[in-house]
Design an enzyme around this catalytic site. Structure first.
Site, PDB file in Angstrom:
ATOM      1  N   TYR A 188      62.868  80.480   1.846  1.00 49.89           N
ATOM      2  CA  TYR A 188      62.418  81.875   1.783  1.00 49.89           C
ATOM      3  C   TYR A 188      63.517  82.868   2.154  1.00 49.89           C
ATOM      4  CZ  TYR A 188      57.502  80.881   0.934  1.00 49.89           C
ATOM      5  OH  TYR A 188      56.318  80.495   0.363  1.00 49.89           O
ATOM      6  N   LYS A 223      60.763  66.361   4.976  1.00 49.73           N
ATOM      7  CA  LYS A 223      61.136  65.412   3.930  1.00 49.73           C
ATOM      8  C   LYS A 223      62.521  64.909   4.303  1.00 49.73           C
ATOM      9  CE  LYS A 223      60.511  63.458  -0.157  1.00 49.73           C
ATOM     10  NZ  LYS A 223      59.440  62.509  -0.514  1.00 49.73           N
ATOM     11  N   ASP A 236      55.017  64.652   1.315  1.00 51.36           N
ATOM     12  CA  ASP A 236      54.197  64.106   0.225  1.00 51.36           C
ATOM     13  C   ASP A 236      53.076  63.237   0.793  1.00 51.36           C
ATOM     14  OD1 ASP A 236      56.226  62.374   1.050  1.00 51.36           O
ATOM     15  OD2 ASP A 236      56.750  61.673  -0.961  1.00 51.36           O
ATOM     16  N   ASP A 260      53.912  76.679   3.426  1.00 54.07           N
ATOM     17  CA  ASP A 260      53.213  77.489   2.419  1.00 54.07           C
ATOM     18  C   ASP A 260      52.304  76.610   1.575  1.00 54.07           C
ATOM     19  OD1 ASP A 260      52.623  79.723   0.709  1.00 54.07           O
ATOM     20  OD2 ASP A 260      53.953  78.775  -0.764  1.00 54.07           O
ATOM     21  N   ASP A 286      47.801  75.993   1.703  1.00 52.91           N
ATOM     22  CA  ASP A 286      46.835  76.163   0.601  1.00 52.91           C
ATOM     23  C   ASP A 286      45.979  74.901   0.492  1.00 52.91           C
ATOM     24  OD1 ASP A 286      47.721  78.698  -0.081  1.00 52.91           O
ATOM     25  OD2 ASP A 286      47.775  78.263  -2.243  1.00 52.91           O
TER      26      ASP A 286
HETATM   27  C1  IPM Z   1      51.434  83.112   1.812  1.00 50.54           C
HETATM   28  C2  IPM Z   1      51.752  83.644   0.447  1.00 50.54           C
HETATM   29  C3  IPM Z   1      53.142  84.255   0.464  1.00 50.54           C
HETATM   30  C4  IPM Z   1      54.119  83.178   0.855  1.00 50.54           C
HETATM   31  C5  IPM Z   1      53.554  84.921  -0.856  1.00 50.54           C
HETATM   32  C6  IPM Z   1      52.566  85.964  -1.301  1.00 50.54           C
HETATM   33  C7  IPM Z   1      54.950  85.494  -0.773  1.00 50.54           C
HETATM   34  O1  IPM Z   1      51.637  82.653  -0.508  1.00 50.54           O
HETATM   35  O2  IPM Z   1      51.396  83.920   2.765  1.00 50.54           O
HETATM   36  O3  IPM Z   1      51.214  81.910   1.949  1.00 50.54           O
HETATM   37  O4  IPM Z   1      54.600  82.434  -0.015  1.00 50.54           O
HETATM   38  O5  IPM Z   1      54.418  83.067   2.030  1.00 50.54           O
HETATM   39 MN    MN Z   2      50.979  80.729   0.280  1.00 51.24          MN
END
Ligand code: IPM
Ligand code: MN
Length: 335
Positions: free
Chosen positions: A133, A183, A216, A240, A244
């Protein structure tokens, strides 16, 4: 005394879910002195402003920032994400991204139990200012057949160590179990720095049991046996992606909250989900992730009693259905 909180509703469903979060916080009895910031894709399309130095300086004087979501398909990818959200994380040095997850009692396909809370919660600590990032890299010979693009991963001893130390401190307040995810078998430079730092910091916390998973494999465990986790620490990009997945296995991304922290300084609170342009303006977005992010903000402000009451009111995610405003009202009625 009212806390000074900057509000960035942002794009898409962002403003709607933040409105419900503010409603719930007020109903929980915490007074906020809010300052609105009109930022995000729609502002950028209107006058070209993504973020200014003056705004960042103002933010430094606040107690917290409460953010909905940013991003619209009308703006090229990265403009708002890098120019606003990541700039905020970097300039305010919000080096911890803390994302808690509460597991349903069964994982997988039994709809009768989806969303039941077993009470098992685990927390991902994602490093929030470095890694891929950081923006290191560039193009050579762009737009030619010989084009080269590189995107480096920046890992400083200082940045990795403060993140790992935070995770150990958090583990000490919980089940004293910490898993590092990376990793290291392929990323032999950054992974080696993470691995050595993790082991060195671990020596300061002999009571904490440690574990390591490759990212993984961690994806399998998130789906198959997430009960194994209590606190996880990982780098920015792995964090990140994993968070999710964490949302998906713990009742859905509509319930996933996050805190972007610099302990002791202004910090930012936002749902994990995005601006969801496909359902924007319909009043059907689930505001629970924003409400729970508001509870994390109250923890940061020292209002943990109110935060706990809000979490308790959100504890049965299956029953939180209806329109955005109806769900907000339902949470308020349960406080
Ligand atoms: C998150 C989002 C952000 C990230 C994006 C919107 C830049 O996906 O906060 O997880 O990748 O950190
Ligand atoms: Mn995200």
């Amino acid at each position: 005394m009212a806390y000074r909180v900057g509000i960035v509703g942002g794009d898409g469903i962002g403003p709607d879910v933040i409105a419900e979060g503010l409603k719930v916080i007020a109903a929980a009895g915490v007074e906020l002195d809010t300052v609105d910031y009109d930022l995000g894709g729609s502002r950028y399309l209107r006058d070209g402003v993504v973020l200014t130095e003056e705004i960042v300086d103002e933010w430094r004087g606040l107690d917290a920032i409460y953010l909905g979501a940013v991003g619209t398909p009308d703006v090229p990818p990265g403009v708002i994400e890098r120019g606003m959200l990541l700039r905020m994380r970097f300039e305010l040095d919000l080096y911890i991204n803390q994302r808690p997850f509460s597991l349903p009692s069964t994982h997988g396909s039994d709809p009768a139990h989806a969303g039941d809370s077993t009470g098992h919660e685990f927390i991902v600590i994602r490093e929030n200012t470095e890694g891929t990032y950081a923006g290191e890299g560039g193009f050579l010979r762009k737009d030619t057949p010989q084009e080269i693009a590189t995107q480096g991963s920046v890992n400083t001893r200082h940045g990795v160590e403060r993140c790992i130390r935070y995770a150990f401190e958090l583990a000490m307040t919980r089940r004293k179990h910490l898993t590092m995810v990376h990793k290291t078998n392929v990323l032999t430079f950054s992974g080696d720095l993470w691995d050595r730092t993790f082991n060195e910091v671990a020596a300061d916390y002999p009571e904490v049991e440690t574990a390591y998973n490759h990212v993984d494999a961690a994806c399998i465990y998130f789906v198959d046996s997430p009960e194994r986790y209590d606190v996880i620490v990982t780098d920015n990009l792995f964090g990140d992606i994993l968070t999710d997945l964490g949302g998906a296995v713990s009742g859905g991304i509509g319930f996933a909250s996050s805190a972007n922290l610099h302990p002791g300084r202004v910090s930012m609170f936002e749902p994990v989900h995005g601006s969801a342009p496909d359902i924007a303006g319909q009043g059907i977005a689930n505001p629970t992730a924003a409400v729970l992010s508001g509870a994390l903000m109250l923890d940061h402000l020292g209002e943990s009693d109110a935060a706990d009451r809000i979490r308790a009111a959100c504890a049965d995610p299956d029953s939180l259905t209806g329109s955005t405003m109806e769900i907000g009202d339902l949470i308020v009625s349960r406080l």
